[in-house]
Each structure stands twice: as C-alpha cells, then as structure tokens.
Scaffold this motif. Structure first.
Motif, PDB file in Angstrom:
ATOM      1  N   LEU A 261       0.854  -1.177   0.000  1.00 48.49           N
ATOM      2  CA  LEU A 261       0.000   0.000   0.000  1.00 48.49           C
ATOM      3  C   LEU A 261       0.899   1.239   0.000  1.00 48.49           C
ATOM      4  CD1 LEU A 261      -2.911   1.124   0.276  1.00 48.49           C
ATOM      5  CD2 LEU A 261      -2.582   1.035   2.755  1.00 48.49           C
ATOM      6  N   ALA A 262       0.808   2.035  -1.049  1.00 49.43           N
ATOM      7  CA  ALA A 262       1.644   3.239  -1.145  1.00 49.43           C
ATOM      8  C   ALA A 262       0.857   4.520  -0.926  1.00 49.43           C
ATOM      9  CB  ALA A 262       2.337   3.292  -2.512  1.00 49.43           C
ATOM     10  N   ARG A 263      -0.478   4.444  -1.130  1.00 50.81           N
ATOM     11  CA  ARG A 263      -1.318   5.635  -0.978  1.00 50.81           C
ATOM     12  C   ARG A 263      -2.612   5.249  -0.263  1.00 50.81           C
ATOM     13  NH1 ARG A 263      -3.028   8.881  -5.325  1.00 50.81           N
ATOM     14  NH2 ARG A 263      -4.287   7.094  -5.901  1.00 50.81           N
TER      15      ARG A 263
ATOM     16  N   GLU B 291      -5.499   6.297  -0.753  1.00 52.78           N
ATOM     17  CA  GLU B 291      -6.572   6.157  -1.734  1.00 52.78           C
ATOM     18  C   GLU B 291      -6.618   4.770  -2.380  1.00 52.78           C
ATOM     19  OE1 GLU B 291      -5.595  10.175  -0.803  1.00 52.78           O
ATOM     20  OE2 GLU B 291      -4.281   8.664  -1.695  1.00 52.78           O
ATOM     21  N   ASP B 292      -5.545   4.008  -2.280  1.00 44.05           N
ATOM     22  CA  ASP B 292      -5.480   2.675  -2.876  1.00 44.05           C
ATOM     23  C   ASP B 292      -5.927   1.571  -1.914  1.00 44.05           C
ATOM     24  OD1 ASP B 292      -4.499   3.865  -5.183  1.00 44.05           O
ATOM     25  OD2 ASP B 292      -2.408   3.558  -4.602  1.00 44.05           O
ATOM     26  N   LEU B 293      -6.329   1.933  -0.722  1.00 45.18           N
ATOM     27  CA  LEU B 293      -6.738   0.970   0.296  1.00 45.18           C
ATOM     28  C   LEU B 293      -7.955   0.170  -0.174  1.00 45.18           C
ATOM     29  CD1 LEU B 293      -5.881   0.261   3.209  1.00 45.18           C
ATOM     30  CD2 LEU B 293      -7.497   1.975   3.999  1.00 45.18           C
ATOM     31  N   THR B 294      -7.892  -1.167  -0.023  1.00 40.23           N
ATOM     32  CA  THR B 294      -8.990  -2.046  -0.436  1.00 40.23           C
ATOM     33  C   THR B 294      -9.304  -3.056   0.664  1.00 40.23           C
ATOM     34  OG1 THR B 294      -7.571  -3.761  -1.388  1.00 40.23           O
ATOM     35  CG2 THR B 294      -8.201  -1.936  -2.852  1.00 40.23           C
ATOM     36  N   GLU B 295     -10.365  -3.804   0.457  1.00 40.67           N
ATOM     37  CA  GLU B 295     -10.729  -4.883   1.380  1.00 40.67           C
ATOM     38  C   GLU B 295      -9.590  -5.889   1.496  1.00 40.67           C
ATOM     39  OE1 GLU B 295     -14.562  -6.666   0.522  1.00 40.67           O
ATOM     40  OE2 GLU B 295     -15.286  -4.731  -0.190  1.00 40.67           O
ATOM     41  N   ALA B 296      -8.904  -6.150   0.406  1.00 34.20           N
ATOM     42  CA  ALA B 296      -7.817  -7.128   0.412  1.00 34.20           C
ATOM     43  C   ALA B 296      -6.715  -6.744   1.402  1.00 34.20           C
ATOM     44  CB  ALA B 296      -7.232  -7.284  -0.993  1.00 34.20           C
TER      45      ALA B 296
ATOM     46  N   ILE C 162       3.109   3.780   5.047  1.00 29.50           N
ATOM     47  CA  ILE C 162       4.239   4.663   4.818  1.00 29.50           C
ATOM     48  C   ILE C 162       4.108   5.129   3.373  1.00 29.50           C
ATOM     49  CG2 ILE C 162       6.749   4.886   4.721  1.00 29.50           C
ATOM     50  CD1 ILE C 162       6.886   2.625   6.812  1.00 29.50           C
ATOM     51  N   GLU C 163       3.747   6.376   3.208  1.00 27.85           N
ATOM     52  CA  GLU C 163       3.440   6.893   1.892  1.00 27.85           C
ATOM     53  C   GLU C 163       4.689   7.084   1.056  1.00 27.85           C
ATOM     54  OE1 GLU C 163      -0.451   9.476   2.822  1.00 27.85           O
ATOM     55  OE2 GLU C 163       1.330   9.990   3.979  1.00 27.85           O
ATOM     56  N   SER C 164       4.590   6.673  -0.206  1.00 25.67           N
ATOM     57  CA  SER C 164       5.713   6.877  -1.118  1.00 25.67           C
ATOM     58  C   SER C 164       5.750   8.339  -1.515  1.00 25.67           C
ATOM     59  CB  SER C 164       5.564   5.977  -2.343  1.00 25.67           C
ATOM     60  OG  SER C 164       4.368   6.283  -3.027  1.00 25.67           O
ATOM     61  N   ASP C 165       6.852   8.776  -2.082  1.00 19.94           N
ATOM     62  CA  ASP C 165       6.998  10.178  -2.506  1.00 19.94           C
ATOM     63  C   ASP C 165       5.837  10.563  -3.405  1.00 19.94           C
ATOM     64  OD1 ASP C 165       9.327  10.528  -1.112  1.00 19.94           O
ATOM     65  OD2 ASP C 165      10.618  10.057  -2.811  1.00 19.94           O
ATOM     66  N   GLY C 166       5.313  11.746  -3.149  1.00 14.85           N
ATOM     67  CA  GLY C 166       4.222  12.247  -3.960  1.00 14.85           C
ATOM     68  C   GLY C 166       2.855  11.894  -3.409  1.00 14.85           C
ATOM     69  N   ALA C 167       2.772  10.931  -2.479  1.00  9.91           N
ATOM     70  CA  ALA C 167       1.486  10.569  -1.887  1.00  9.91           C
ATOM     71  C   ALA C 167       1.247  11.454  -0.681  1.00  9.91           C
ATOM     72  CB  ALA C 167       1.476   9.099  -1.494  1.00  9.91           C
TER      73      ALA C 167
END
Length: 128
Positions: A46-48, A50-55, A122-127
């Motif tokens: 998980l980098a952002r 907003e990308d969080l999912t049930e999985a 832990i957000e990647s650069d730009g997130a």
C-alpha cells in the motif's frame, strides 16, 4: 526512571519513525508494513491511502490480532468501514491514528502483552 522495557521480551518493538521510515527491532522499513505483536513483520503493498482495499484488511485479518492500530500516514484519515468489514465481523477492534501516534500506541499495547497489530501506511513520494 523508566516505566516500560525498551523492547518487549519475545515481541516486536517500533524503535523509531520519521514519516518516511519505521524501524522495527532495529531494522529500517521504508514501505508500508504490518507489525504483529509477535512474529515476522510483513510487507503491506500500500503506497497511498486512496489505494486501500478490502484485500489489505484481509491480510490484517490473517494475522489474527485482537486489536488493529491503523497508522493512516502522515495525517489521520479514516477508511470506509466497508473496507474492514471482515475485521468487524471477526470482532477485532480497529483504531485509526496518524503514523506517529500509531507507532507509540502499538508499543504501549505490545509491551502489555496484547495481541495487537500495527498496520502502518508509509506513503511513497508524492502521496499525501
């Protein structure tokens, strides 16, 4: 006078964080991770936020914690309950905090012997 151990005996401990990295048992991690009270630290793809999912929460469920501390990144953001419905159904508590608060809270609960898991974004650069 110290009131708690530097490292819980036999368990995981978060020794440091700086927003872009988290150190668990002295090892630096620069990507999102799951830190169980005992056992191996796992990568959490998980980098952002907003990308969080049930999985992502299914991976948390597989660790069988009694409580999950979700570190939502540099600021507190709440996931939709539908995403962690599997945890709710399993009667696993979920608390959301920013990354720094999640690291501190995890250490306190783990030092008390609780079966806690830190799910740390832990957000990647730009997130953000």
């Amino acid at each position: 006078m110290k009131f708690q151990l530097d490292e819980p005996q036999g368990g995981n401990s978060i020794s440091r964080h700086d927003g872009r990295n988290v150190w668990v048992n002295g090892t630096q991690h620069s990507a999102s991770l799951l830190v169980p009270w005992r056992g191996e630290v796992q990568a959490w793809s998980l980098a952002r936020f907003e990308d969080l999912t049930e999985a992502h929460f299914e991976q948390v469920l597989a660790c069988k914690p009694e409580l999950v501390i979700f570190g939502s990144g540099s600021r507190i953001r709440f996931a939709k309950p539908a995403l962690y419905q599997s945890l709710i159904q399993a009667r696993i508590g979920v608390e959301t905090m920013d990354l720094a608060a999640a690291c501190r809270t995890y250490n306190v609960l783990a030092s008390e012997g609780r079966t806690v898991l830190a799910a740390l974004l832990i957000e990647s650069d730009g997130a953000a």
